[in-house]
Design a protein around this motif. Structure first.
Motif, PDB file in Angstrom:
ATOM      1  N   THR A  54     -36.700  36.744  26.508  1.00 47.17           N
ATOM      2  CA  THR A  54     -35.237  36.761  26.501  1.00 47.17           C
ATOM      3  C   THR A  54     -34.680  38.122  26.076  1.00 47.17           C
ATOM      4  O   THR A  54     -33.501  38.234  25.790  1.00 47.17           O
ATOM      5  CB  THR A  54     -34.679  35.678  25.553  1.00 47.17           C
ATOM      6  OG1 THR A  54     -35.250  35.856  24.256  1.00 47.17           O
ATOM      7  CG2 THR A  54     -35.001  34.285  26.050  1.00 47.17           C
ATOM      8  N   THR A  55     -35.531  39.131  26.001  1.00 43.79           N
ATOM      9  CA  THR A  55     -35.182  40.541  25.721  1.00 43.79           C
ATOM     10  C   THR A  55     -34.788  40.795  24.262  1.00 43.79           C
ATOM     11  O   THR A  55     -34.296  41.868  23.933  1.00 43.79           O
ATOM     12  CB  THR A  55     -34.037  41.102  26.602  1.00 43.79           C
ATOM     13  OG1 THR A  55     -32.780  40.627  26.098  1.00 43.79           O
ATOM     14  CG2 THR A  55     -34.194  40.723  28.061  1.00 43.79           C
ATOM     15  N   LEU A  56     -34.974  39.800  23.376  1.00 40.92           N
ATOM     16  CA  LEU A  56     -34.588  40.025  21.982  1.00 40.92           C
ATOM     17  C   LEU A  56     -35.647  40.802  21.212  1.00 40.92           C
ATOM     18  O   LEU A  56     -35.389  41.300  20.119  1.00 40.92           O
ATOM     19  CB  LEU A  56     -34.327  38.696  21.285  1.00 40.92           C
ATOM     20  CG  LEU A  56     -33.067  37.969  21.742  1.00 40.92           C
ATOM     21  CD1 LEU A  56     -32.984  36.589  21.118  1.00 40.92           C
ATOM     22  CD2 LEU A  56     -31.818  38.774  21.405  1.00 40.92           C
ATOM     23  N   ILE A  71     -37.998  42.909  31.867  1.00 37.99           N
ATOM     24  CA  ILE A  71     -37.414  42.556  30.564  1.00 37.99           C
ATOM     25  C   ILE A  71     -37.200  43.764  29.663  1.00 37.99           C
ATOM     26  O   ILE A  71     -36.418  43.711  28.723  1.00 37.99           O
ATOM     27  CB  ILE A  71     -38.274  41.509  29.799  1.00 37.99           C
ATOM     28  CG1 ILE A  71     -39.699  42.012  29.602  1.00 37.99           C
ATOM     29  CG2 ILE A  71     -38.247  40.165  30.497  1.00 37.99           C
ATOM     30  CD1 ILE A  71     -40.445  41.256  28.535  1.00 37.99           C
ATOM     31  N   GLY A  75     -32.695  44.885  30.612  1.00 42.70           N
ATOM     32  CA  GLY A  75     -32.253  43.872  29.654  1.00 42.70           C
ATOM     33  C   GLY A  75     -30.918  43.210  30.005  1.00 42.70           C
ATOM     34  O   GLY A  75     -30.837  41.984  30.072  1.00 42.70           O
ATOM     35  N   ARG A  79     -30.318  39.240  30.742  1.00 40.33           N
ATOM     36  CA  ARG A  79     -29.492  38.388  29.884  1.00 40.33           C
ATOM     37  C   ARG A  79     -28.398  37.676  30.657  1.00 40.33           C
ATOM     38  O   ARG A  79     -28.026  36.555  30.320  1.00 40.33           O
ATOM     39  CB  ARG A  79     -28.887  39.216  28.744  1.00 40.33           C
ATOM     40  CG  ARG A  79     -29.897  39.582  27.676  1.00 40.33           C
ATOM     41  CD  ARG A  79     -29.237  40.137  26.438  1.00 40.33           C
ATOM     42  NE  ARG A  79     -28.653  41.448  26.629  1.00 40.33           N
ATOM     43  CZ  ARG A  79     -29.331  42.591  26.535  1.00 40.33           C
ATOM     44  NH1 ARG A  79     -30.620  42.563  26.270  1.00 40.33           N
ATOM     45  NH2 ARG A  79     -28.731  43.742  26.708  1.00 40.33           N
ATOM     46  N   ILE A  82     -29.944  34.523  32.269  1.00 40.45           N
ATOM     47  CA  ILE A  82     -30.589  33.461  31.486  1.00 40.45           C
ATOM     48  C   ILE A  82     -29.633  32.845  30.471  1.00 40.45           C
ATOM     49  O   ILE A  82     -28.642  33.451  30.066  1.00 40.45           O
ATOM     50  CB  ILE A  82     -31.819  34.000  30.711  1.00 40.45           C
ATOM     51  CG1 ILE A  82     -31.376  35.061  29.687  1.00 40.45           C
ATOM     52  CG2 ILE A  82     -32.859  34.554  31.672  1.00 40.45           C
ATOM     53  CD1 ILE A  82     -32.465  35.462  28.706  1.00 40.45           C
ATOM     54  N   HIS A 108     -19.123  36.129  27.613  1.00 36.99           N
ATOM     55  CA  HIS A 108     -19.827  36.230  28.881  1.00 36.99           C
ATOM     56  C   HIS A 108     -18.903  36.667  30.016  1.00 36.99           C
ATOM     57  O   HIS A 108     -19.342  36.823  31.156  1.00 36.99           O
ATOM     58  CB  HIS A 108     -20.496  34.904  29.237  1.00 36.99           C
ATOM     59  CG  HIS A 108     -21.879  34.791  28.681  1.00 36.99           C
ATOM     60  ND1 HIS A 108     -22.908  35.608  29.077  1.00 36.99           N
ATOM     61  CD2 HIS A 108     -22.399  33.977  27.737  1.00 36.99           C
ATOM     62  CE1 HIS A 108     -24.004  35.286  28.410  1.00 36.99           C
ATOM     63  NE2 HIS A 108     -23.721  34.308  27.584  1.00 36.99           N
ATOM     64  N   LEU A 151     -23.850  25.689  24.998  1.00 41.01           N
ATOM     65  CA  LEU A 151     -23.581  27.128  24.872  1.00 41.01           C
ATOM     66  C   LEU A 151     -24.523  27.931  25.759  1.00 41.01           C
ATOM     67  O   LEU A 151     -24.124  28.924  26.376  1.00 41.01           O
ATOM     68  CB  LEU A 151     -23.736  27.570  23.412  1.00 41.01           C
ATOM     69  CG  LEU A 151     -22.688  27.005  22.461  1.00 41.01           C
ATOM     70  CD1 LEU A 151     -23.028  27.363  21.026  1.00 41.01           C
ATOM     71  CD2 LEU A 151     -21.308  27.528  22.818  1.00 41.01           C
TER      72      LEU A 151
ATOM     73  N   PRO C  97     -23.184  39.627  26.932  1.00 44.65           N
ATOM     74  CA  PRO C  97     -22.991  41.065  27.218  1.00 44.65           C
ATOM     75  C   PRO C  97     -22.186  41.784  26.129  1.00 44.65           C
ATOM     76  O   PRO C  97     -21.748  42.906  26.350  1.00 44.65           O
ATOM     77  CB  PRO C  97     -22.211  41.069  28.539  1.00 44.65           C
ATOM     78  CG  PRO C  97     -22.277  39.674  29.055  1.00 44.65           C
ATOM     79  CD  PRO C  97     -22.469  38.785  27.887  1.00 44.65           C
ATOM     80  N   THR C 257     -33.429  44.691  24.638  1.00 41.02           N
ATOM     81  CA  THR C 257     -33.804  45.802  25.514  1.00 41.02           C
ATOM     82  C   THR C 257     -32.686  46.177  26.473  1.00 41.02           C
ATOM     83  O   THR C 257     -31.734  45.441  26.606  1.00 41.02           O
ATOM     84  CB  THR C 257     -35.043  45.444  26.332  1.00 41.02           C
ATOM     85  OG1 THR C 257     -34.801  44.231  27.008  1.00 41.02           O
ATOM     86  CG2 THR C 257     -36.252  45.317  25.440  1.00 41.02           C
TER      87      THR C 257
END
Lengths: 325, 259, 257
Positions: A54-56, A71, A75, A79, A82, A108, A151, C97, C257
């Motif tokens: 999830t790129t965290l 990923i 990023g 995001r 997903i 978002h 969410l 974002p 990232t």
């Protein structure tokens, strides 16, 4: 982009301070629209894998593409494709359910006029319409998980990550969540990557299961295929009073190796599968031994875990908790 | 139900609280360090106050403020102990104590003993700092012993007050309820200047506030010219008895609530 | 969505959270007012010290609540942010974002707003009890902007500690340190009237002294350009450094990232 919403990982590794290899070379592929169950005990590396996908968390080495995007290098694009409900519903106890959704949809970038309708839609989908304007502090564990799911869905993601979505829930809430996740995959074509430490959850919900232990995938396949790989069911007999248990055991052992059974029972793993059951019955009958109870047990994912790691999943979980404590 | 039981419960509770406090810096340090802040800020920052016309305290401003901070640290040591009592009730440890203790009033005595030991550490540190800062002491040995004795009773008073609150509310959210009245009682008194230099509403309130008598008696002791010391001890002892009843009733309230 | 809109949403959440924790709004109001009451009455005789700059100790001491209120707001905001790290709410935000700058700016926006509301309250109390600003109505405007700047500066400090430690206990452990800075300043007496040498030296080195003296100059002196320049300069410097540090800490915390 509908065809590009799968997950592909190659050689993912993540080490932490002190040279702990939490994730130790993971390869996996999740097809679009599939529910992939990532099964393993506490501390096996499930959450670390999810954080990387999830790129965290940047991987120490290896690559992965999620929804067709890298990923590490892409990023923001990952995001936006997903949704994620990470472990321990990360909610603000002082905000209401509706306020959470308002913040999430706003961040978002949903157009302002669409937000109220989207909030209503999400709240009703997870059954929180009544509780929408109450502070989250007053929610039950199940309600929090459902809000968490709503969410994660706020921006209509193509891929959903659920990190232990039902840990700590009562059986009813768990079933309700399973139904909703299954519906998302079936009706909306959402790809679901789900981690769990519950065998039943992986068995019921997942199209395919990856079993992870000590940072590595030790087995992967559909639940049915995995169980078939171990293959052989066990038969368990409880002798009637008067029948000599030792005699019963001697006859059963002609059909396979002894294995764990209930206190009064005797069990063996059948060498040639379920078709041997009739032979077992005939053998007991011809020896004049009466049994109170005779049952065939299909192999479970725990048997798979046991076969691959030498430990049962429950035992492994306790061991991990002791290690953490 | 013998006296032996009472004391074994009291010592067990006291040992546990002290063990906790002295091994957990976040519990130990505020009680030790805050009085030093007050002392340095008041005695160091405000020493020019003894230049105010009519300010007459021969040992000087450091000794004047030392008495206040000593009594304040005693009262607040009790309040900090009350925080611990509230925590014990919140996390269910108190239930175990209640089940185990044959004489539950020993629980209160235990908390009080712990508070006194804890305050003794604070008082020792504060005294060392005050002496290093060049505090003059006019009074003799008897006066000084009387001053510390008075502070000891104030520490007991603070503990009994806070314990009574903690046993009634049984949550660490109750902190401000324990703290604010003690804070106000201490500051609605001649903190910075003697009573006769106060004016306006504070003079009126301070004249009625029993803490004023404790402060003035304490200051008279350190100056070596004891005045109204008997009255101060009487007031402190009276408060201790009244708040002892308050704390015991709090214990009964906690028992009734099944805490 | 635009950066400004993101900031707005984060600021709104910060304010809503504060208002829904009555203890966190009541304490920054009640505690400084209680100290103002007992100190201004208890030390009113200090105005008779030769060289004391005003004959109202209330007017002199009124600068104190502005600083103490800002400290409380800092602790509350820092604790809130640390809790977001602990619960994983920050991860949730990181998956949107939202830009990192929006998180910090929004959080500080919320603090600035609460700081301004508190400052208006303190000022009203002072006026109600007879304090008159020597710098007049324009001075009140400058005073409120200085108070807001101070709230932002300390708020950013709280945000930095929250993001760096990720623990609300550690943020609360910061409180005694700020408390020391406040007490070892010129809050009780003008620096030139502090008799004890080391104390005067500490108060002179202590940046909090200049923040207090800036606020105070507007109340009891009028337009003291030097005091105002020092207060705004030091306030801005703390704000800039702390915001940069907070942004750095956020970068480490949100390693997306």
């Amino acid at each position: 982009m509908r065809e590009e919403h799968g997950i592909e990982a190659e050689g993912l590794v993540r080490t932490f301070k002190g040279d702990i290899r939490a994730v130790d070379g993971i390869d996996l592929t999740v097809a679009p629209g599939e529910i992939y169950g990532f099964l393993g005990p506490n501390g096996a590396g499930k959450s670390t894998t999810v954080h990387m996908l999830t790129t965290l968390l940047p991987p120490t080495s290896g690559t992965a593409r999620v929804a067709g995007y890298d990923i590490v290098k892409e990023g923001p694009k990952v995001r936006s494709a997903i949704g994620a409900a990470l472990q321990e519903a990360a909610l603000d106890g002082l905000l209401t359910g509706r306020e959470h959704i308002r913040l999430q949809t706003a961040l978002h970038g949903l157009p302002r006029r669409e937000r109220p309708a989207r909030a209503d839609e999400l709240l009703s989908r997870v059954g929180l319409t009544q509780a929408a304007d109450r502070k989250v502090n007053g929610y039950s564990g199940g309600m929090k998980r459902r809000l968490d799911l709503a969410l994660a869905l706020a921006h209509r993601p193509a891929i959903l990550f659920l990190d232990e979505p039902t840990t700590g829930l009562d059986p009813q809430s768990r079933t309700a969540l399973w139904q909703e996740v299954a519906r998302l995959a079936k009706d909306d074509g959402v790809t679901v990557f789900l981690t769990t430490q519950y065998l039943e959850e992986a068995d019921v919900l997942a199209d395919r299961v990856g079993i992870i232990d000590h940072g590595r995938i030790v087995a992967e396949g559909t639940p049915a295929a995995l169980k078939a790989e171990i293959g052989r069911p066990t038969v368990e007999a409880i002798p009637r009073d008067g029948a000599d248990p030792a005699e019963v055991a001697r006859i059963l052992e002609r059909f396979g190796e002894p294995t764990g059974a209930s206190p009064k029972g005797i069990a063996v793993r059948l060498e040639r599968g379920a078709q041997q059951l009739a032979e077992v019955v005939r053998a007991l009958d011809s020896a004049g031994l009466e049994v109170e109870h005779l049952q065939l047990h299909a192999p479970s994912l725990d048997d798979v875990f046991l076969a691959k790691t030498g430990r049962s999943l429950e035992g492994a979980a306790e061991e991990a908790e002791e290690g953490q404590g | 139900m013998t006296g032996g039981h009472f004391w074994s419960v009291a010592w067990a509770v006291a040992w546990r609280v002290l063990h906790n406090v002295f091994t957990t810096p976040s519990l130990l340090l505020p009680g030790l360090v805050f009085p030093l802040f007050f002392f340095t800020a008041f005695a160091g920052g405000l020493s020019r106050v003894d230049n105010i016309p009519g300010f007459d305290f021969p040992p000087g401003y450091t000794a004047f403020q030392f008495v206040f901070v000593l009594l304040q640290s005693a009262a607040f040591g009790g309040v900090f102990t009350g925080f611990g009592v509230a925590r014990d009730f919140e996390y269910g440890f108190a239930r175990r104590l209640m089940l185990a203790a044959p004489r539950r009033s020993g629980i209160i005595a235990g908390y009080a003993i712990a508070a006194l030991v804890r305050w003794a550490a604070t008082a020792a540190l504060l005294t060392v700092v005050a002496v290093l800062a060049g505090m003059n002491v006019g009074g003799g040995g008897v006066d000084v012993v009387a001053l510390y004795g008075l502070a000891l009773i104030v520490s007991l008073v603070g503990t009994l007050w806070a314990t009574g609150v903690a046993m009634r509310l049984r949550t660490s959210q109750a902190g401000p309820v324990m703290q604010l009245p003690v804070f106000l009682a201490l500051f609605f008194a001649p903190v910075y200047v003697p009573l006769d230099l106060l004016t306006g509403w504070l003079e009126a309130v301070a004249s009625l506030n029993p803490v004023t008598h404790l402060l003035e008696a304490g200051r008279s002791l350190i100056a070596g010219s004891p005045a109204d010391v008997g009255l101060a001890f009487l007031i402190a002892a009276g408060l201790a008895v009244a708040l002892g009843v308050w704390a015991l009733r709090g214990l009964r309230a906690a028992e009734r609530a099944g805490a | 969505m635009s950066l400004a809109a993101q900031i707005g949403h984060i600021a709104q959440r910060s304010v809503v959270r504060t208002l829904r924790q009555p203890a966190n709004t009541v304490f920054p109001i009640v505690f400084p007012m209680a100290l103002l009451a007992v100190t201004s009455a208890g030390l009113s005789a200090a105005t008779e010290i030769p060289g004391f700059p005003t004959d109202s100790f209330l007017a002199f001491f009124l600068a104190f609540p502005f600083i103490q209120g800002a400290l409380f707001a800092t602790m509350n905001a820092g604790t809130d942010l640390a809790r977001d790290v602990q619960t994983g709410f920050l991860n949730r935000l990181a998956l949107t974002p939202m830009r990192g700058a929006a998180l910090i700016a929004g959080q500080l926006g919320g603090i600035a707003l609460m700081g301004l509301v508190q400052a208006i309250f303190y000022l009203s109390i002072g006026l109600a009890f007879g304090v008159r600003l020597e710098s007049g109505v324009p001075g009140a405007v400058v005073l409120l902007s200085l108070a807001t700047l101070i709230a932002i500066a300390f708020g950013a400090l709280g945000a930095f500690f929250a993001l760096r430690t990720g623990s609300s206990e550690s943020v609360q452990g910061l409180f005694p340190l700020l408390f020391v800075l406040l007490f070892l300043s010129s809050m009780n007496l003008p620096r030139e009237l502090i008799e004890t040498d080391w104390f005067r030296t500490v108060a002179t080195l202590n940046p909090v002294s200049y923040l207090i003296e800036g606020v105070r100059s507007l109340i009891i002196t009028g337009w003291d350009v030097q005091a105002l320049a020092l207060a705004f300069g030091i306030g801005s410097a703390i704000a800039v450094l702390a915001i940069a540090a907070a942004a750095w800490a956020l970068g480490l915390r949100m390693t997306r990232t």
